[in-house]
Design an enzyme around this catalytic site. Structure first.
Site, PDB file in Angstrom:
ATOM      1  CB  CYS A 155      30.762  33.766  28.934  1.00  4.98           C
ATOM      2  SG  CYS A 155      32.270  32.655  28.365  1.00  4.98           S
ATOM      3  CB  THR A 156      33.418  30.565  31.997  1.00  3.92           C
ATOM      4  OG1 THR A 156      34.583  31.411  31.974  1.00  3.92           O
ATOM      5  CG2 THR A 156      33.177  29.774  30.760  1.00  3.92           C
ATOM      6  CD  GLU A 198      25.815  36.652  31.054  1.00  9.35           C
ATOM      7  OE1 GLU A 198      25.413  37.184  30.127  1.00  9.35           O
ATOM      8  OE2 GLU A 198      26.903  35.903  31.059  1.00  9.35           O
ATOM      9  CD  GLU A 254      30.714  28.399  22.277  1.00  9.70           C
ATOM     10  OE1 GLU A 254      30.157  28.573  23.467  1.00  9.70           O
ATOM     11  OE2 GLU A 254      31.148  27.559  21.791  1.00  9.70           O
ATOM     12  NE  ARG A 298      42.959  31.408  27.141  1.00  5.21           N
ATOM     13  CZ  ARG A 298      41.833  31.355  27.866  1.00  5.21           C
ATOM     14  NH1 ARG A 298      41.587  32.145  28.945  1.00  5.21           N
ATOM     15  NH2 ARG A 298      40.889  30.613  27.645  1.00  5.21           N
ATOM     16  CG  ASN A 353      34.314  39.045  27.964  1.00  9.82           C
ATOM     17  OD1 ASN A 353      34.422  38.913  26.783  1.00  9.82           O
ATOM     18  ND2 ASN A 353      33.869  37.991  28.869  1.00  9.82           N
ATOM     19  CE1 TYR A 354      39.959  35.664  28.955  1.00 11.30           C
ATOM     20  CE2 TYR A 354      37.717  36.198  29.378  1.00 11.30           C
ATOM     21  CZ  TYR A 354      39.049  35.676  29.997  1.00 11.30           C
ATOM     22  OH  TYR A 354      38.918  35.002  30.980  1.00 11.30           O
ATOM     23  NE  ARG A 376      37.372  31.297  26.316  1.00 11.35           N
ATOM     24  CZ  ARG A 376      38.282  31.808  25.931  1.00 11.35           C
ATOM     25  NH1 ARG A 376      38.851  31.244  24.844  1.00 11.35           N
ATOM     26  NH2 ARG A 376      38.952  32.931  26.296  1.00 11.35           N
TER      27      ARG A 376
END
Ligand code: NDP
Length: 483
Positions: free
Chosen positions: A292-293, A385, A258, A111, A162-163, A445
């Site tokens: 996050c999403t 969260e 973000e 990606r 996380n990414y 996202r």
């Protein structure tokens, strides 16, 4: 995919185009969340090294900005090729370092290559504008304004764990493409993946000094980087408290944030429950909810709540739990502190009489997927969260009540609405305070060319390829005054 951590590597920092040991003589041990052992060491870069890296970045940036767009794009395309070529190795690093399933880690790398290539193409196809002076009352047609994009200088890219590859490259690629230099601060847990990604970039022969990778604890070098006079723009992704702190530290430079979210899935009483259930499952639990999403609460109409909860329960109990090496959906959380935090939210909800539908089991930092029903507004899990695999269900009487609870949150990243009535979907979507509302789909996202933004405590500014190119450059206006 067997893990081999018998030989521990001490990774160098990438400073001024060289792989270097830090003069601090200090390294940071990186712990694998699921192997529960050290998998390597990264350099603890000093403030003096940060100074030198920023000076080198300014020097390299001038020549870089003078290259043609297509020449800059060629470096980035080669970077994408290198990432794909080394995707197994990089994915292995992501898996070991942040405990992401191997297949998902590989997808992240591919990606990222796609994102870089799209960034190049988008920048090549962006165009400026020209304005005629006589477009304004009393203006002169001999006055012509030419508006181009110009780089900002040195961009500080700060990424979360996380990414560790994708969210870093989604800052680095647009920054470089519009002619900036970059200082990249990876999340400490994520540094090895970041280093592997920059090794791929280094192989393209990128001009020395144009990008430096400064590993080190955010708490130690973070403020120094953020407040540094040599930084001209900051693009940050991470937690809301860190983001808020950053916004107080910076003065008069562009800042894109973000941050966290508490994305609701609003399930109306006419929803297609098959669609809602599969979207919620995927949205809430993939990578143990460390997105996050991720869907972080369900606001369901009481008329379909029993049916929804029973279907979710059946699916939750079938989720695979265990090691990322076998692509389990539920994997150990990034560290023990995070698991303690999630457990605390579950305990608080149960103490306040939430219904435990399934879950609430823990082995060290592995939290089993947990579904809580009858969650009420006095419970922390309704608002905070978790960044873990716990899903609270709040029952509501109407769309209006769902919207009200959705909007009471301090966050506003994304939301999902499930209904088979498109007018109703739009009516809800337009009232929910979130950067993006997904109709009959999970919060996410991607695709990466869509604008991505959070409102309220979820962020400031917009990412997504086109918008990142814009936020990392500025208008340069040149006015021709013809005779
Ligand atoms: N909206 C979005 O696009 C996304 C938001 N997130 C959010 O990120 C959070 C999880 O990521 P996590 O890595 O734990 O977030 P953190 O906020 O803990 O860390 C993010 C980055 O900031 C660095 N940092 C920490 N303190 C400072 C400081 N004082 N100055 C400068 N940099 C600093 C960290 O470095 P170090 O690791 O060394 O501490 C890391 O590189 C969640 O809240 C999640 O919602 C995650 C992904 C996407």
């Amino acid at each position: 995919m067997a893990s081999n951590v018998s030989e521990l590597t001490t990774y160098m920092a990438y400073l001024e185009g060289e792989w270097k040991k830090s003069s601090s003589g200090e390294t940071i041990a990186i712990q694998s969340p699921y192997l529960r052992q050290t998998i390597g060491y990264v350099q603890a870069v000093t403030q003096d090294e940060v100074d030198d890296a920023i000076t080198a970045a300014h020097n390299a940036q001038k020549e870089w900005a003078g290259l043609s767009l297509s020449a800059r794009g060629e470096y980035l395309d080669r970077w994408a090729d290198e990432l794909v070529k080394n995707s197994e190795e990089i994915a292995q690093a992501i898996m070991q370092e942040v405990g992401k399933g191997f297949k998902d880690a590989q997808k992240e790398v591919v990606r990222t290559a796609d994102l870089i290539r799209y960034t190049v193409q988008e920048a090549l196809h962006m165009h400026g504008e020209s304005l005629r002076g006589d477009g304004f009352p009393g203006g002169d047609q001999k006055k012509i304004g030419i508006v181009e994009r110009a780089p900002l200088g040195v961009v500080l890219a700060i990424a979360p764990f996380n990414y560790p590859v994708n969210l870093a490259a989604s800052k680095i690629a647009p920054a470089l493409m519009v002619g900036n230099a970059v200082i990249f601060k990876p999340a400490t847990q994520g540094s090895i993946s970041g280093i592997k990604m920059i090794e791929a970039l280094d192989k393209t022969g990128l001009p020395k000094g144009l990008l430096s990778l400064t590993t080190g604890r955010g708490s130690v070098i973070g403020d120094y980087l953020v407040e540094h006079k040599g930084i001209n723009m900051i693009s940050f992704t991470g937690g809301s408290s860190t983001g808020r702190h950053l916004s107080k530290q910076t003065t008069m430079i562009p800042l894109v944030l973000e941050l966290g979210g508490k994305d609701p899935a609003i399930v109306c009483d006419d929803a297609d429950l098959d669609v809602a259930v599969s979207s919620i499952m995927n949205g809430a639990f993939s990578y143990s909810g460390q997105r996050c999403t991720a869907i972080k609460r369900v606001l369901v109409n009481e008329r379909v709540a029993d049916e929804l909860v029973s279907r979710l329960k059946a699916k939750v109990e079938k989720l695979t739990v265990g090691s990322p090496e076998v692509d389990s959906t539920i994997v150990p959380l990034i560290d023990d502190k995070s698991a303690d935090f999630v457990q605390g939210l579950i305990d608080d909800a149960l103490a306040k009489n939430a219904t435990l539908v399934t879950g609430n089991k823990r082995e060290n930092n592995l939290i089993y997927p947990t579904l809580l029903d009858n969650v009420t507004e006095d419970m922390d899990v309704a608002w905070i969260e978790p960044f873990g695999p716990v899903l609270p269900v709040i029952r509501v009487k109407s769309d209006d009540e769902a919207i009200e609870i959705a909007n009471k949150s301090e966050f506003g990243l994304q939301a999902s609405v499930f209904t088979q009535d498109i007018d109703r979907a739009l009516a809800v979507a337009r009232q929910v305070e979130a950067g993006t509302v997904q109709i009959n789909g999970r919060t996410e996202r991607g695709p990466d060319h869509f604008p991505f933004l959070g409102v309220k405590a979820s962020g400031m500014g917009v990412q997504g390829i086109h918008h990142s190119l814009l936020s990392m450059s500025r208008e340069r206006v040149t006015v021709l005054n013809l005779k």
